[in-house]
Design a protein around this motif. Structure first.
Motif, short mmCIF file in Angstrom:
data_model
loop_
_atom_site.label_atom_id
_atom_site.label_comp_id
_atom_site.label_asym_id
_atom_site.label_seq_id
_atom_site.Cartn_x
_atom_site.Cartn_y
_atom_site.Cartn_z
N HIS A 48 0.84 -1.21 0.00
CA HIS A 48 0.00 0.00 0.00
C HIS A 48 0.87 1.26 0.00
CE1 HIS A 48 -3.58 2.39 0.74
NE2 HIS A 48 -2.94 3.00 1.72
N VAL A 49 1.91 1.26 0.83
CA VAL A 49 2.81 2.42 0.91
C VAL A 49 3.55 2.60 -0.41
CG1 VAL A 49 4.94 3.26 2.01
CG2 VAL A 49 3.08 2.38 3.41
N ILE A 50 4.04 1.52 -0.99
CA ILE A 50 4.77 1.61 -2.25
C ILE A 50 3.86 2.05 -3.39
CG2 ILE A 50 5.97 0.22 -3.99
CD1 ILE A 50 7.29 -1.28 -1.68
N LYS A 51 2.61 1.57 -3.41
CA LYS A 51 1.67 1.98 -4.46
C LYS A 51 1.37 3.47 -4.37
CE LYS A 51 -2.92 1.17 -6.23
NZ LYS A 51 -4.26 0.76 -5.90
N LYS A 52 1.17 3.99 -3.16
CA LYS A 52 0.93 5.43 -3.01
C LYS A 52 2.16 6.23 -3.41
CE LYS A 52 -2.73 6.40 0.04
NZ LYS A 52 -3.13 7.32 1.06
N ALA A 53 3.34 5.76 -3.04
CA ALA A 53 4.57 6.48 -3.37
C ALA A 53 4.84 6.47 -4.87
CB ALA A 53 5.75 5.85 -2.62
N ALA A 54 4.40 5.45 -5.57
CA ALA A 54 4.63 5.38 -7.01
C ALA A 54 3.81 6.41 -7.77
CB ALA A 54 4.30 3.98 -7.53
N ASP A 55 2.71 6.88 -7.18
CA ASP A 55 1.84 7.85 -7.84
C ASP A 55 2.24 9.31 -7.60
OD1 ASP A 55 0.34 5.75 -8.78
OD2 ASP A 55 -1.14 5.84 -7.16
N ARG A 56 3.28 9.55 -6.82
CA ARG A 56 3.69 10.91 -6.49
C ARG A 56 5.09 11.19 -7.02
NH1 ARG A 56 1.29 13.04 -1.25
NH2 ARG A 56 2.61 14.78 -1.81
N PRO A 57 5.43 12.44 -7.23
CA PRO A 57 6.79 12.77 -7.67
C PRO A 57 7.83 12.40 -6.61
CG PRO A 57 5.34 14.67 -7.87
CD PRO A 57 4.57 13.61 -7.16
N THR A 84 4.99 10.71 4.01
CA THR A 84 5.14 11.62 2.87
C THR A 84 4.38 11.16 1.64
OG1 THR A 84 7.11 10.47 2.07
CG2 THR A 84 7.44 12.28 3.62
N GLU A 85 4.03 9.88 1.59
CA GLU A 85 3.40 9.25 0.43
C GLU A 85 4.26 9.44 -0.82
OE1 GLU A 85 -0.56 10.77 0.15
OE2 GLU A 85 -1.22 9.72 1.94
N SER A 86 5.58 9.43 -0.63
CA SER A 86 6.51 9.65 -1.72
C SER A 86 7.86 9.03 -1.39
CB SER A 86 6.66 11.16 -1.94
OG SER A 86 7.85 11.48 -2.57
N LEU A 87 8.56 8.61 -2.43
CA LEU A 87 9.95 8.18 -2.24
C LEU A 87 10.80 9.42 -2.03
CD1 LEU A 87 10.26 5.66 -5.19
CD2 LEU A 87 10.12 5.09 -2.79
N GLY A 88 11.80 9.32 -1.20
CA GLY A 88 12.69 10.45 -0.98
C GLY A 88 13.69 10.59 -2.11
N GLU A 89 14.17 11.80 -2.31
CA GLU A 89 15.22 12.05 -3.29
C GLU A 89 16.55 11.64 -2.64
OE1 GLU A 89 17.51 15.86 -5.23
OE2 GLU A 89 15.58 16.15 -4.26
N PRO A 90 17.22 10.61 -3.16
CA PRO A 90 18.46 10.15 -2.51
C PRO A 90 19.60 11.15 -2.72
CG PRO A 90 18.03 8.86 -4.48
CD PRO A 90 16.86 9.78 -4.30
N LEU A 91 20.33 11.44 -1.66
CA LEU A 91 21.47 12.34 -1.72
C LEU A 91 22.80 11.60 -1.60
CD1 LEU A 91 20.14 15.27 0.48
CD2 LEU A 91 20.01 15.02 -1.99
N THR A 92 22.74 10.32 -1.27
CA THR A 92 23.95 9.50 -1.17
C THR A 92 23.88 8.39 -2.22
OG1 THR A 92 22.87 8.12 0.50
CG2 THR A 92 24.29 9.89 1.30
#
Length: 136
Positions: A48-57, A84-92
């Motif tokens: 569920h978390v991954i599906k929601k995160a896939a729909d957001r920038p 956040t309902e989103s994947l984070g932008e990786p900095l590392t």
């Protein structure tokens, strides 16, 4: 060493042995069903978390200030993704420890989170200059 990864299988094995000694195959079926239900609930939450995160920038959050207020040390990355309902932008780079991710909102405020072995260690809220003047 992460004891949570080892503790669940040990407890499941002990529960299955105790069920066998106490109630035979019926007890094993009951405890086995409870273990499978527990695993399915966690798998369902993860999907569920991954599906929601896939729909957001990637790296977007509705409000960085609200995210900053809701964060607590020790929560895992999946919990932050659920907030956040989103994947984070990786900095590392991938696989580097500690992992650092950033989430940014419309006003360019951002929260940078540092994860050590999957757990939130620290985070920083950044608000662009002049953002305070815009607030009523």
């Amino acid at each position: 060493m992460n004891w949570q990864k080892i503790l669940f299988p040990i407890l499941a094995g002990v529960a299955l042995v105790a069920a066998w000694q106490g109630y035979g195959w019926g007890g094993v079926a009951l405890v086995g069903g409870a273990i499978v239900m527990y695993l399915l609930l966690h798998f369902n939450r993860l999907m569920h978390v991954i599906k929601k995160a896939a729909d957001r920038p990637k790296g977007y959050v509705g409000s960085a200030v609200m995210l900053n207020a809701k964060l607590k040390p020790g929560v895992n990355l999946m919990h932050v993704m659920a907030l956040t309902e989103s994947l984070g932008e990786p900095l590392t780079p991938e696989g580097a420890q500690p992992e650092i991710f950033r989430w940014t909102d419309r006003s360019q405020s951002s929260v940078t989170c540092e994860f050590a072995r999957g757990k939130l260690v620290k985070w920083t809220l950044y608000r662009p200059p002049g953002d305070e003047a815009a607030a009523p």
